[in-house]
Design an enzyme around this catalytic site. Structure first.
Site, mmCIF file in Angstrom:
data_model
loop_
_atom_site.group_PDB
_atom_site.id
_atom_site.type_symbol
_atom_site.label_atom_id
_atom_site.label_comp_id
_atom_site.label_asym_id
_atom_site.label_seq_id
_atom_site.Cartn_x
_atom_site.Cartn_y
_atom_site.Cartn_z
ATOM 1 C CG HIS A 189 -1.843 -1.100 1.431
ATOM 2 N ND1 HIS A 189 -3.008 -1.560 0.508
ATOM 3 C CD2 HIS A 189 -1.923 -2.051 2.412
ATOM 4 C CE1 HIS A 189 -3.398 -2.641 1.002
ATOM 5 N NE2 HIS A 189 -2.748 -3.072 2.032
HETATM 6 O O1 RIB Z 1 -5.340 0.016 4.313
HETATM 7 C C1 RIB Z 1 -3.656 0.224 4.301
HETATM 8 C C2 RIB Z 1 -3.246 1.167 5.150
HETATM 9 O O2 RIB Z 1 -3.711 1.118 6.372
HETATM 10 C C3 RIB Z 1 -1.809 1.494 5.100
HETATM 11 O O3 RIB Z 1 -1.552 2.825 5.178
HETATM 12 C C4 RIB Z 1 -1.403 0.508 6.161
HETATM 13 O O4 RIB Z 1 -0.301 1.080 6.987
HETATM 14 C C5 RIB Z 1 -2.590 0.858 7.174
HETATM 15 O O5 RIB Z 1 -2.092 2.152 7.673
#
Ligand code: RIB
Ligand code: CA
Length: 315
Positions: A245
């Site tokens: 992500h």
């Molecule tokens: O959904 C993914 C996000 O949520 C990313 O930023 C991960 O680090 C969590 O914070």
């Protein structure tokens, strides 16, 4: 300082994927990482602050760390699920080389963005890779700070993918949907990296093995982090591995041509109910509202991981 380096602040809830994003940013000569501002999210604030300091020590870099919001604006606290008790998965970090900066993250953001808004000053780019509480508080304190923002590149939301913590909502938005609504409504130029793109940046076993084969302290550490981050859910993701992500925000800044983006007006659902935290994109301009975000919808995943590997080698 090279004049062409991009002045950057990363607002983060470190976090396994946050750590990879931060290491990538530290490795990139084109990015001038001014500070890490930490927000409650994956882990409690104090854990996030300790992880931020430990990451900088691990990378041998000296960047200010500012502690921010301890909780969301209104809703109850929500924690991440895939980062382990330390928030850093298997990574054993050294202690921070210096104490967090005494200036609160929100005060730092307000002061820095006011300075960046002055005539002739360089605007700041904000990579927001956790819940948007700090940014929302800064904007609420002084909406004029938006003039100091070049872009907000945020990881958050899910459109055609649905959510990853509820059927409707992705974690960063769900963890503080009221803050997300303030940021999306602020008028700041925004690039969103939602699950639609991050789930295409899959850290498959083959890509992780390729990173590990590069060798070196950082590529091996990131391979270990990615092994830990593996969702082990090929039915859902089409392969073993985990969606990467937060680094999508950094790789977008460095190599936007790896990504496909679409403009749309995005609104945040923050009423109680099954849609709480959902991000809705008006793809076909049905509401006649001006687009407020560039939404990343696809990525050249092999190119993404190749660049990530090169960055880690350069760190
Ligand atoms: O959904 C993914 C996000 O949520 C990313 O930023 C991960 O680090 C969590 O914070
Ligand atoms: Ca994060």
């Amino acid at each position: 300082m090279r004049a062409d380096r991009l002045p950057l602040v990363i607002d983060t809830d470190p976090g396994v994927d946050d750590a990879i994003a931060i290491l990538a940013a530290l490795a990139a000569p084109a990015l001038d990482l001014r500070a890490l501002t930490v927000v409650s999210g994956n882990a409690a604030l104090e854990t996030g602050v300790a992880n931020a300091g430990g990451l900088l020590a691990f990378a041998g870099r000296d960047v200010p760390v500012h502690a921010g919001a301890t909780r969301p604006l209104l809703r109850s606290i929500l924690r991440g699920k895939y980062h382990g008790p330390s928030g850093m998965g298997p990574l054993a970090l050294p202690p921070a080389n210096r104490a967090p900066d005494p200036e609160h993250a929100v005060a730092f953001l307000v002061r820095s963005l006011r300075e960046a808004a002055r005539p002739g000053a360089r605007r700041l780019t904000i990579c927001a890779i956790g819940p948007l509480t700090n940014l929302a508080l800064a904007i609420a304190q002084d909406p004029a700070v938006v003039a100091g923002i070049d872009r907000i590149v945020l990881m958050g939301g899910g459109f055609r993918t649905g959510g990853n913590r509820t059927p409707a909502a992705e974690f960063n938005i769900l963890a503080d949907p009221h803050a997300a609504a303030i940021v999306l409504g602020s008028g700041a130029p925004i690039v969103m990296a939602p699950l639609d793109v991050t789930q295409r940046a899959m850290a498959t076993p083959a890509r992780v093995a390729k990173l590990r084969a590069l060798g070196g302290r950082y590529a091996v550490a990131v391979a270990d982090l990615l092994d830990f981050f593996d969702r082990r859910d090929p039915d859902r993701y089409g392969s073993m591995g985990g969606p990467l992500h937060d680094p999508c925000t950094i790789l977008y800044l460095l190599q936007p041509e790896l990504f496909t983006a679409r403009s749309a007006h995005v609104e945040i659902c923050h009423d109680a109910g099954p849609a709480f935290g959902q991000t809705l994109a008006d793809w076909w301009n049905l509401t006649d509202r001006e687009p407020n975000a560039e939404i990343l919808v696809d990525v050249d995943a092999d190119g993404f991981f190749d660049r990530l590997g090169a960055l880690l080698q350069a760190l």
